[in-house]
Design a protein around this motif. Structure first.
Motif, PDB file in Angstrom:
ATOM      1  N   MET A   1       0.736  -1.312   0.110  1.00 21.10           N
ATOM      2  CA  MET A   1      -0.002  -0.007  -0.032  1.00 21.10           C
ATOM      3  C   MET A   1       0.946   1.191  -0.111  1.00 21.10           C
ATOM      4  O   MET A   1       2.163   1.309   0.655  1.00 21.10           O
ATOM      5  N   ALA A   2       0.607   2.230  -0.565  1.00 23.32           N
ATOM      6  CA  ALA A   2       1.151   3.403  -0.793  1.00 23.32           C
ATOM      7  C   ALA A   2       0.485   4.597   0.129  1.00 23.32           C
ATOM      8  O   ALA A   2      -0.623   4.682   0.025  1.00 23.32           O
ATOM      9  N   HIS A   3       1.161   5.261   0.816  1.00 22.12           N
ATOM     10  CA  HIS A   3       0.466   6.389   1.730  1.00 22.12           C
ATOM     11  C   HIS A   3       0.958   7.655   1.298  1.00 22.12           C
ATOM     12  O   HIS A   3       2.254   7.869   1.038  1.00 22.12           O
ATOM     13  N   PHE A   4      -0.030   8.661   1.192  1.00 24.32           N
ATOM     14  CA  PHE A   4       0.279  10.054   0.881  1.00 24.32           C
ATOM     15  C   PHE A   4      -0.382  10.903   1.703  1.00 24.32           C
ATOM     16  O   PHE A   4      -1.556  10.954   2.274  1.00 24.32           O
ATOM     17  N   ALA A   5       0.497  12.053   2.252  1.00 22.64           N
ATOM     18  CA  ALA A   5       0.116  12.927   3.296  1.00 22.64           C
ATOM     19  C   ALA A   5       0.015  14.256   2.351  1.00 22.64           C
ATOM     20  O   ALA A   5       0.728  14.586   1.599  1.00 22.64           O
ATOM     21  N   HIS A   6      -1.242  14.936   2.949  1.00 18.39           N
ATOM     22  CA  HIS A   6      -1.677  16.220   2.499  1.00 18.39           C
ATOM     23  C   HIS A   6      -0.809  17.266   3.298  1.00 18.39           C
ATOM     24  O   HIS A   6      -1.133  17.170   4.352  1.00 18.39           O
ATOM     25  N   LEU A   7      -0.335  18.242   2.593  1.00 22.19           N
ATOM     26  CA  LEU A   7      -0.023  19.320   3.253  1.00 22.19           C
ATOM     27  C   LEU A   7      -0.636  20.623   3.228  1.00 22.19           C
ATOM     28  O   LEU A   7      -1.114  20.778   2.160  1.00 22.19           O
ATOM     29  N   ASP A   8      -0.760  21.273   4.209  1.00 19.65           N
ATOM     30  CA  ASP A   8      -1.474  22.672   4.062  1.00 19.65           C
ATOM     31  C   ASP A   8      -0.396  23.747   3.702  1.00 19.65           C
ATOM     32  O   ASP A   8       0.913  23.403   3.225  1.00 19.65           O
ATOM     33  N   ASP A   9      -0.565  24.991   3.774  1.00 17.38           N
ATOM     34  CA  ASP A   9       0.154  25.962   3.197  1.00 17.38           C
ATOM     35  C   ASP A   9       1.328  26.279   4.143  1.00 17.38           C
ATOM     36  O   ASP A   9       2.261  27.103   3.655  1.00 17.38           O
ATOM     37  N   THR A  10       1.349  25.683   5.175  1.00 19.59           N
ATOM     38  CA  THR A  10       2.497  25.623   6.211  1.00 19.59           C
ATOM     39  C   THR A  10       3.494  24.715   6.260  1.00 19.59           C
ATOM     40  O   THR A  10       4.231  24.393   6.957  1.00 19.59           O
ATOM     41  N   ASN A  11       3.109  23.565   5.249  1.00 20.94           N
ATOM     42  CA  ASN A  11       3.743  22.348   5.342  1.00 20.94           C
ATOM     43  C   ASN A  11       3.412  21.482   6.226  1.00 20.94           C
ATOM     44  O   ASN A  11       4.294  20.478   6.628  1.00 20.94           O
ATOM     45  N   THR A  12       2.211  21.590   6.868  1.00 24.59           N
ATOM     46  CA  THR A  12       1.791  20.958   8.221  1.00 24.59           C
ATOM     47  C   THR A  12       0.864  19.606   7.278  1.00 24.59           C
ATOM     48  O   THR A  12       0.093  19.833   6.583  1.00 24.59           O
ATOM     49  N   VAL A  13       1.106  18.459   7.804  1.00 27.65           N
ATOM     50  CA  VAL A  13       0.169  17.501   7.478  1.00 27.65           C
ATOM     51  C   VAL A  13      -1.187  17.296   8.078  1.00 27.65           C
ATOM     52  O   VAL A  13      -1.278  17.632   9.168  1.00 27.65           O
ATOM     53  N   THR A  14      -2.167  17.313   7.001  1.00 28.24           N
ATOM     54  CA  THR A  14      -3.500  17.342   7.548  1.00 28.24           C
ATOM     55  C   THR A  14      -4.266  15.978   7.723  1.00 28.24           C
ATOM     56  O   THR A  14      -4.977  15.687   8.270  1.00 28.24           O
ATOM     57  N   LYS A  15      -3.676  15.271   6.675  1.00 22.97           N
ATOM     58  CA  LYS A  15      -4.290  13.897   6.965  1.00 22.97           C
ATOM     59  C   LYS A  15      -3.483  13.169   5.963  1.00 22.97           C
ATOM     60  O   LYS A  15      -2.644  13.538   5.114  1.00 22.97           O
ATOM     61  N   VAL A  16      -3.557  11.784   5.998  1.00 19.50           N
ATOM     62  CA  VAL A  16      -2.827  10.594   5.437  1.00 19.50           C
ATOM     63  C   VAL A  16      -3.768   9.616   4.714  1.00 19.50           C
ATOM     64  O   VAL A  16      -4.658   9.315   5.412  1.00 19.50           O
ATOM     65  N   ILE A  17      -3.575   9.321   3.394  1.00 13.72           N
ATOM     66  CA  ILE A  17      -4.585   8.256   2.744  1.00 13.72           C
ATOM     67  C   ILE A  17      -3.798   7.423   1.956  1.00 13.72           C
ATOM     68  O   ILE A  17      -2.484   7.345   2.064  1.00 13.72           O
ATOM     69  N   VAL A  18      -4.437   6.271   1.978  1.00 13.24           N
ATOM     70  CA  VAL A  18      -3.636   5.088   1.417  1.00 13.24           C
ATOM     71  C   VAL A  18      -4.378   4.598   0.101  1.00 13.24           C
ATOM     72  O   VAL A  18      -5.629   4.681  -0.301  1.00 13.24           O
ATOM     73  N   ILE A  19      -3.279   4.346  -0.666  1.00  8.48           N
ATOM     74  CA  ILE A  19      -3.856   3.768  -2.357  1.00  8.48           C
ATOM     75  C   ILE A  19      -3.082   2.543  -2.516  1.00  8.48           C
ATOM     76  O   ILE A  19      -1.751   2.430  -2.365  1.00  8.48           O
ATOM     77  N   SER A  20      -3.951   1.776  -3.049  1.00  6.30           N
ATOM     78  CA  SER A  20      -3.165   0.313  -3.415  1.00  6.30           C
ATOM     79  C   SER A  20      -2.065   0.463  -4.230  1.00  6.30           C
ATOM     80  O   SER A  20      -2.026   1.566  -5.487  1.00  6.30           O
ATOM     81  N   ASN A  21      -1.201  -0.258  -4.426  1.00  9.88           N
ATOM     82  CA  ASN A  21       0.189  -0.574  -5.024  1.00  9.88           C
ATOM     83  C   ASN A  21      -0.180  -0.842  -6.499  1.00  9.88           C
ATOM     84  O   ASN A  21       0.580  -0.634  -7.394  1.00  9.88           O
ATOM     85  N   ASP A  22      -1.237  -1.444  -6.582  1.00  8.53           N
ATOM     86  CA  ASP A  22      -1.967  -1.895  -8.164  1.00  8.53           C
ATOM     87  C   ASP A  22      -2.378  -0.741  -8.942  1.00  8.53           C
ATOM     88  O   ASP A  22      -2.280  -0.493  -9.831  1.00  8.53           O
ATOM     89  N   VAL A  23      -2.632   0.569  -8.159  1.00 12.45           N
ATOM     90  CA  VAL A  23      -2.887   1.836  -9.018  1.00 12.45           C
ATOM     91  C   VAL A  23      -1.463   2.599  -8.938  1.00 12.45           C
ATOM     92  O   VAL A  23      -1.085   2.897 -10.111  1.00 12.45           O
ATOM     93  N   VAL A  24      -0.491   2.719  -7.988  1.00  8.72           N
ATOM     94  CA  VAL A  24       0.580   3.396  -8.222  1.00  8.72           C
ATOM     95  C   VAL A  24       2.117   2.858  -8.488  1.00  8.72           C
ATOM     96  O   VAL A  24       2.815   3.366  -8.835  1.00  8.72           O
ATOM     97  N   GLY A  25       2.006   1.438  -8.198  1.00  7.35           N
ATOM     98  CA  GLY A  25       3.070   0.698  -8.516  1.00  7.35           C
ATOM     99  C   GLY A  25       3.846   0.484  -7.037  1.00  7.35           C
ATOM    100  O   GLY A  25       3.190   1.168  -6.017  1.00  7.35           O
ATOM    101  N   ASP A  26       4.887  -0.057  -6.871  1.00  4.45           N
ATOM    102  CA  ASP A  26       5.525  -0.173  -5.783  1.00  4.45           C
ATOM    103  C   ASP A  26       7.034   0.144  -5.259  1.00  4.45           C
ATOM    104  O   ASP A  26       7.741  -0.088  -4.671  1.00  4.45           O
ATOM    105  N   THR A  27       7.443   1.141  -6.320  1.00 11.56           N
ATOM    106  CA  THR A  27       8.502   1.757  -6.268  1.00 11.56           C
ATOM    107  C   THR A  27       8.780   3.009  -6.083  1.00 11.56           C
ATOM    108  O   THR A  27       8.323   3.930  -7.109  1.00 11.56           O
TER     109      THR A  27
END
Length: 92
Positions: A1-27
């Motif tokens: 699974m791939a994890h992506f962090a959303h950053l606000d305008d101060t580079n603070t993480v507001t949330k993290v979501i998970v996307i399948s490696n089937d979608v994004v690859g694993d590298t």
């Protein structure tokens, strides 16, 4: 699974979501732009999204809400939680 962090305008993480490696690859780093495009085009989320590693294989640590992103280091940084000392009552 791939994890992506959303950053606000101060580079603070507001949330993290998970996307399948089937979608994004694993590298990483090849998977990051693929995930960013999926987030924008399919999920319809805007803003800045950076991939974070659950196993801390890149970008320092696994990002969580409240962490900040240091672009110079290309790392996520955990928030500093102040230690509050409380007086203790004497033992009787």
């Amino acid at each position: 699974m791939a994890h992506f962090a959303h950053l606000d305008d101060t580079n603070t993480v507001t949330k993290v979501i998970v996307i399948s490696n089937d979608v994004v690859g694993d590298t990483y780093p090849e998977s990051e732009p693929v995930g960013q495009q999926f987030i924008a085009d399919v999920l319809g989320f805007d803003g800045t999204w950076l991939q974070t590693s659950y196993n801390a294989n890149f970008r320092g640590v696994y990002a969580g809400a409240g962490f900040t992103y240091d672009a110079e280091l290309d790392e996520f940084v955990a928030p500093v939680i102040p230690v509050v000392e409380t007086p203790t009552a004497p033992v009787k």
